[in-house]
Design a protein around this motif. Sequence first.
Motif, short mmCIF file in Angstrom:
data_model
loop_
_atom_site.label_atom_id
_atom_site.label_comp_id
_atom_site.label_asym_id
_atom_site.label_seq_id
_atom_site.Cartn_x
_atom_site.Cartn_y
_atom_site.Cartn_z
N ALA A 208 71.71 34.67 -10.49
CA ALA A 208 70.39 34.90 -11.06
C ALA A 208 70.42 35.04 -12.58
CB ALA A 208 69.79 36.17 -10.44
N ALA A 209 71.56 35.49 -13.13
CA ALA A 209 71.64 35.72 -14.58
C ALA A 209 71.91 34.44 -15.36
CB ALA A 209 72.75 36.73 -14.87
N CYS A 210 72.57 33.46 -14.75
CA CYS A 210 72.95 32.23 -15.47
C CYS A 210 71.78 31.48 -16.11
CB CYS A 210 73.73 31.29 -14.54
SG CYS A 210 75.42 31.81 -14.24
N PRO A 211 70.65 31.28 -15.41
CA PRO A 211 69.54 30.54 -16.04
C PRO A 211 69.02 31.17 -17.32
CG PRO A 211 69.18 30.75 -13.67
CD PRO A 211 70.34 31.62 -14.01
N VAL A 212 69.03 32.50 -17.39
CA VAL A 212 68.55 33.19 -18.59
C VAL A 212 69.45 32.87 -19.78
CG1 VAL A 212 68.04 35.44 -19.61
CG2 VAL A 212 67.58 35.04 -17.18
N LEU A 213 70.76 32.95 -19.59
CA LEU A 213 71.71 32.69 -20.67
C LEU A 213 71.62 31.25 -21.15
CD1 LEU A 213 74.15 33.36 -22.45
CD2 LEU A 213 75.62 32.82 -20.50
N PHE A 214 71.68 30.29 -20.23
CA PHE A 214 71.66 28.89 -20.62
C PHE A 214 70.30 28.48 -21.20
CE2 PHE A 214 74.97 28.34 -17.08
CZ PHE A 214 76.00 28.64 -17.97
N GLY A 215 69.22 29.08 -20.72
CA GLY A 215 67.90 28.79 -21.26
C GLY A 215 67.78 29.20 -22.71
N ILE A 216 68.34 30.35 -23.08
CA ILE A 216 68.31 30.80 -24.48
C ILE A 216 69.12 29.86 -25.38
CG2 ILE A 216 69.05 32.66 -26.03
CD1 ILE A 216 68.41 34.63 -23.75
N ALA B 226 78.22 21.74 -30.92
CA ALA B 226 77.50 22.88 -30.34
C ALA B 226 76.42 22.42 -29.37
CB ALA B 226 76.88 23.73 -31.45
N SER B 227 75.71 21.35 -29.74
CA SER B 227 74.64 20.82 -28.87
C SER B 227 75.22 20.25 -27.59
CB SER B 227 73.84 19.75 -29.62
OG SER B 227 73.21 20.28 -30.76
N MET B 228 76.33 19.51 -27.70
CA MET B 228 76.94 18.92 -26.52
C MET B 228 77.42 19.99 -25.54
SD MET B 228 79.06 15.82 -28.34
CE MET B 228 79.98 15.43 -26.85
N VAL B 229 78.05 21.03 -26.07
CA VAL B 229 78.55 22.10 -25.20
C VAL B 229 77.39 22.82 -24.52
CG1 VAL B 229 79.75 24.32 -25.17
CG2 VAL B 229 80.68 22.42 -26.50
N THR B 230 76.33 23.10 -25.29
CA THR B 230 75.17 23.80 -24.72
C THR B 230 74.51 23.00 -23.61
OG1 THR B 230 74.75 24.92 -26.82
CG2 THR B 230 72.93 24.81 -25.25
N VAL B 231 74.26 21.72 -23.89
CA VAL B 231 73.60 20.88 -22.88
C VAL B 231 74.52 20.67 -21.68
CG1 VAL B 231 72.51 18.65 -22.43
CG2 VAL B 231 72.21 19.75 -24.64
N GLY B 232 75.82 20.51 -21.96
CA GLY B 232 76.78 20.37 -20.86
C GLY B 232 76.80 21.58 -19.96
N LEU B 233 76.76 22.76 -20.57
CA LEU B 233 76.77 23.99 -19.78
C LEU B 233 75.48 24.19 -19.01
CD1 LEU B 233 78.54 26.55 -22.14
CD2 LEU B 233 79.39 25.65 -19.98
N SER B 234 74.38 23.58 -19.48
CA SER B 234 73.12 23.74 -18.74
C SER B 234 73.23 23.18 -17.33
CB SER B 234 71.97 23.05 -19.50
OG SER B 234 72.08 21.64 -19.42
N GLY C 266 59.45 15.95 -24.79
CA GLY C 266 60.78 15.74 -25.33
C GLY C 266 61.84 16.24 -24.38
N HIS C 267 63.07 15.82 -24.62
CA HIS C 267 64.17 16.17 -23.71
C HIS C 267 64.57 17.63 -23.86
CE1 HIS C 267 63.93 12.10 -23.05
NE2 HIS C 267 65.04 11.65 -23.59
N LEU C 268 64.37 18.20 -25.04
CA LEU C 268 64.79 19.58 -25.26
C LEU C 268 64.01 20.54 -24.38
CD1 LEU C 268 66.42 21.62 -26.79
CD2 LEU C 268 64.73 21.55 -28.63
N GLY C 269 62.73 20.21 -24.14
CA GLY C 269 61.87 21.13 -23.40
C GLY C 269 62.37 21.44 -22.01
N VAL C 270 63.08 20.51 -21.37
CA VAL C 270 63.55 20.75 -20.01
C VAL C 270 65.03 20.41 -19.90
CG1 VAL C 270 61.35 20.46 -18.80
CG2 VAL C 270 62.68 18.45 -19.41
N SER C 271 65.78 20.71 -20.96
CA SER C 271 67.17 20.25 -21.00
C SER C 271 68.07 20.98 -20.02
CB SER C 271 67.73 20.41 -22.42
OG SER C 271 67.76 21.77 -22.78
N VAL C 272 67.56 22.05 -19.36
CA VAL C 272 68.39 22.73 -18.36
C VAL C 272 68.38 21.99 -17.05
CG1 VAL C 272 68.11 24.99 -19.42
CG2 VAL C 272 66.48 24.24 -17.72
N LEU C 273 67.52 21.01 -16.87
CA LEU C 273 67.43 20.30 -15.60
C LEU C 273 68.51 19.23 -15.49
CD1 LEU C 273 63.58 19.81 -15.34
CD2 LEU C 273 64.97 21.56 -14.27
N THR C 274 69.01 19.03 -14.28
CA THR C 274 70.04 18.01 -14.08
C THR C 274 69.52 16.61 -14.38
OG1 THR C 274 69.42 17.88 -11.74
CG2 THR C 274 71.23 19.34 -12.31
#
Length: 489
Positions: free
Chosen positions: A180-188, A44-52, A114-122
């Motif tokens: 515009a909607a994608c960042p909200v979903l992946f951030g959650i 689940a973590s790998m998929v979430t971070v990958g999708l970010s 920590g890495h989680l705090g900004v994990s949406v960044l490339t």
Amino acid sequence: MTSAELKCENAAHAEVLPDRVQDSNDLDSTIHHPKGWWSWRLVASMVTVGLSMGLFGYDNSFAAPLVALPLFIAKYQGSGVSFTARNLDLMVPVPLVGAAMGVFIAAPVMERLGHLGVSVLTTTAPLYLSELVPAHFRGRAIGFCIAGVSAVGIIATTIVWATAKLTDDRSYKIPLGVQAACPVLFGILTLFCPESPLWDVQHDKHESARRTLMMLRNGKTDIVEAELSMLQRSIAMDVERRAQGHFWDIFKPAHLKRTLTAGALLCLNQVSGLILVATYSTVILVQSGVANPFQITVIISCLQFLGTVIGPVLVDKVGRRPVALVGFSILFVLDIVAGSLAAAGLTTDGQRLGLAATFILFGFFNSASFQSLAYVLPTEIPTTALREPTVAWSVFWSYVTAIITTFAVPQLTAADAANLGAKTAFIFAGCVFVTVLWTYFYIPETKARTMAEIDEMYSVKLPMRRWRDYKCEVVSSTAAELGAGKEFS
């Protein structure tokens, strides 16, 4: 000693030796190829971070078909079958400037929060993923990042293809709304991911690291203890450097080679022909008179996704160097073919179909080689103390190279500029040829190697061609330590 006594002694020795050899082999396997470590939380973590990373994928993929929409062109330019080189330069490269500036914010934030705090960044996602999995799975884990980019890219190009049939401004407003909607979903989604075990160990949170690893490694104590031991050894080598180090230490003579090697592929990928085939594919296909350019762009995205699924597996199973050398050589040939077809005039249906097929194949092989490797090397080449700044520096220069290339391509291809069209592929072929030569001399084989092993091989100045079969001292000492602990427990 009688022959009977000698035979008994040899038999006793034969019984003890295989047990010791077996213990050593088991410990080595635990470090390099552990078994039974999968868990649903890890997946689940790998998929979430990958999708970010999909945020980048959407932006990168929907731009090509969006700027080719007739209504979008009519709204923001007024006339013409395609945007002029000047307008393309304003719309495509400029947003990348903001991305390049944001890279330097990521490094200090990762260090403190920590890495989680900004994990949406490339900048963070590949580094984060590399720290969630064992060393032998690192290439495939980071491949989730690129697969996320490609998967969301397919969605982006499909959305634009579908809305292109609309006859009002919804044809371009819908794709922009989804963006515009994608960042909200992946951030959650990232809120449910655990912190990096390496980050915990670096900040003396050993019990937190152990708990996280136990959760991610399916409760396998032997695997967790082996990983923690290797992490601690790697960090111990860098403890003084980390305490006194600064961002710019990555340019000191002792680290410069590793810094350049870590980030080179991210930059070189931008001049491989990727911008021509991915970012401007629809525009080039329209200019070249290829039929169904929007559908072909969707096919290119699908093949890119397939490449990101196959490539990381090859990177972990076959190795970094073989995938790089073979993959880059194929891309060189495809660039030559694309340029040759364009030079022939693209006057027949066969030539135009050939150009489309070349673009499609390029998308696959670029993803299977460049994109499957480019984010792996920055996470495994640097020392533990310099991983965040090295990744940040590497991603920064990838954006800089992308800005330059996305600005240059319209000036080379557009009818109101140099008017080279797809013949621009010849220029990229020359860049890929240089990349193949550089790869042979500077890319090491890091397949299944831990950070401590990579540090050791760089410290002894081992030639790149000898990395694959080298036996590291740090593995032997760790195996002996774990074996002694097992014997006295």
